[in-house]
Design an enzyme around this catalytic site. Sequence first.
Site, PDB file in Angstrom:
ATOM      1  N   LYS A 155      42.146  35.255  44.290  1.00 45.09           N
ATOM      2  CA  LYS A 155      42.714  33.958  44.699  1.00 45.09           C
ATOM      3  C   LYS A 155      42.916  33.990  46.195  1.00 45.09           C
ATOM      4  O   LYS A 155      43.116  35.069  46.752  1.00 45.09           O
ATOM      5  CB  LYS A 155      44.051  33.703  43.985  1.00 45.09           C
ATOM      6  N   HIS A 273      33.552  31.963  30.879  1.00 45.07           N
ATOM      7  CA  HIS A 273      34.710  31.127  31.209  1.00 45.07           C
ATOM      8  C   HIS A 273      34.512  29.796  30.501  1.00 45.07           C
ATOM      9  O   HIS A 273      33.378  29.359  30.320  1.00 45.07           O
ATOM     10  CB  HIS A 273      34.795  30.947  32.723  1.00 45.07           C
ATOM     11  N   HIS A 305      37.156  33.453  27.310  1.00 45.24           N
ATOM     12  CA  HIS A 305      38.543  32.999  27.511  1.00 45.24           C
ATOM     13  C   HIS A 305      39.036  32.305  26.247  1.00 45.24           C
ATOM     14  O   HIS A 305      38.391  31.373  25.754  1.00 45.24           O
ATOM     15  CB  HIS A 305      38.605  32.014  28.678  1.00 45.24           C
TER      16      HIS A 305
END
Length: 460
Positions: A155, A273, A305
């Site tokens: 991030k 994802h 996920h």
Amino acid sequence: MAYGGYSYIDKNYRPKKTDFVTILWVKGESTFEMLSEALAAESSVGTWTKLATMNDFVWKKLRAHVFKTIKVSANSGYVYIAYPYDHFDSRNLLQILASIRGNIYGMKEIQELKILDWVMPEKFQKQFPGPKIGIKEIRKIIGTKSRPHVGTIVKPKVGLSAKEWADVAQKAFMGGLDMVKDDENLVNQTFCPWEERVIRTIEAADKAKDELGEGKIYVSNITDSIPKMIERIEFLDEHGWKQCMIDVYVMGIAGTEEILRELHKRKFLVHAHRAGHGAETRGPWGVGFNFWEKIYRLLGVSQLHTGTGVGKMEGSPLFIQKYGEIASKQKIKGFEPLFLNFKWAKNIKPMMPVASGGLHPGLVEGVTAIYGKDVTIMAGGGIHGHPKGTLYGAKAQRAAAEDVNKGIKLNKTQNIYLQEAIKKWGYVSGIEIKKRITSIKKLPIKKIAKGGLEALDKLN
Ligand code: CAP
Ligand code: MG
């Protein structure tokens, strides 16, 4: 009751082993019975009127059967539909979707419609590969027997240069995280070229592997047009790196299947994802997440996920536990009308569930109370937001996984970085989560279901 001149409701019908079965929630303007008829007709052989072209073969061998219903009100309830095997083009998931998740969503008398779950017969499943690199193979890459895996998403989501990005990854690996991944919206932006990021991060992973003697996973996001993805797969393969990530939901089924064919051929670990799934898996329209999840395991992603139950994204611990079972078990016990009994064909290996979204070290125990230890726990903010930064955030997260593996409660940890993380973000006890799941499982689900989908959604 008949729709378009034919009646599909047949409560005496027992689904065959080779049938496909769906369970749907429906609410609309017609009577519940008429809505049930309409769903079965429009998703199988029928239309709004009687046909001069209908024949015995079509009607007897190919039509759908509504074999069970749970009426909630005059115009709503749950409908169980069985489709004969030969109704479908035998190995064509898109054709199946166009039938069972097709026109019915556009019918004007319908106000709410959700496929809550579905069952594909074993005969159908056997034609698909399932994960080639599954839980067992992933554990072999990392070198673990039972501990939950931990990883991070670098991030900020996008914005770091390739060098900055790889430096953060390096710290994460050195702090003891097993895995680093790109964010779902980071691919090849100008400020962070994909190739440069990949080369630098592979170097970081290799260095950490040599220094720590532990296998590392780096999944770069290759999502793009098919030719671009193939180029990226070739690039990775040429660099000896057989791991990558794809955004499966936005890629669609055909795209996912096509790319997986290439990735399986090259024996890649494939991280999936699910960005975007919420557009149709939440609320009273669309399909439950488990609907897509079964397709992704069938097609053969390695890790997917599946939610956290304790973090920032929606999904109650019970739902997330069920998604976990669908990912990693061969047999799933139903919780009707939300989840049907389900059995995977033997050739469809377990895939690793991934918990991600608002997680931090203090939640690791809660996550494993839901999933057990076969889970990859990802945290972005919960690593890079640690008071001492990424390296110590990673150490805290790894310590949490080690403690949980040894049965140490995280509020009793001896690890100072983990203590600091818990001081900042708090701690959720595994016992509390387990109690919540058990109490939901004890609820009279059939009675609650009578309150409609809204009542069931409260369990989520
Ligand atoms: C987590 C994450 C994941 C979401 C997706 C994010 O970051 O990388 O994409 O968890 O949700 O960008 O939000 P944080 P799901 O750890 O910083 O929250 O896994 O439920 O599909
Ligand atoms: Mg993300």
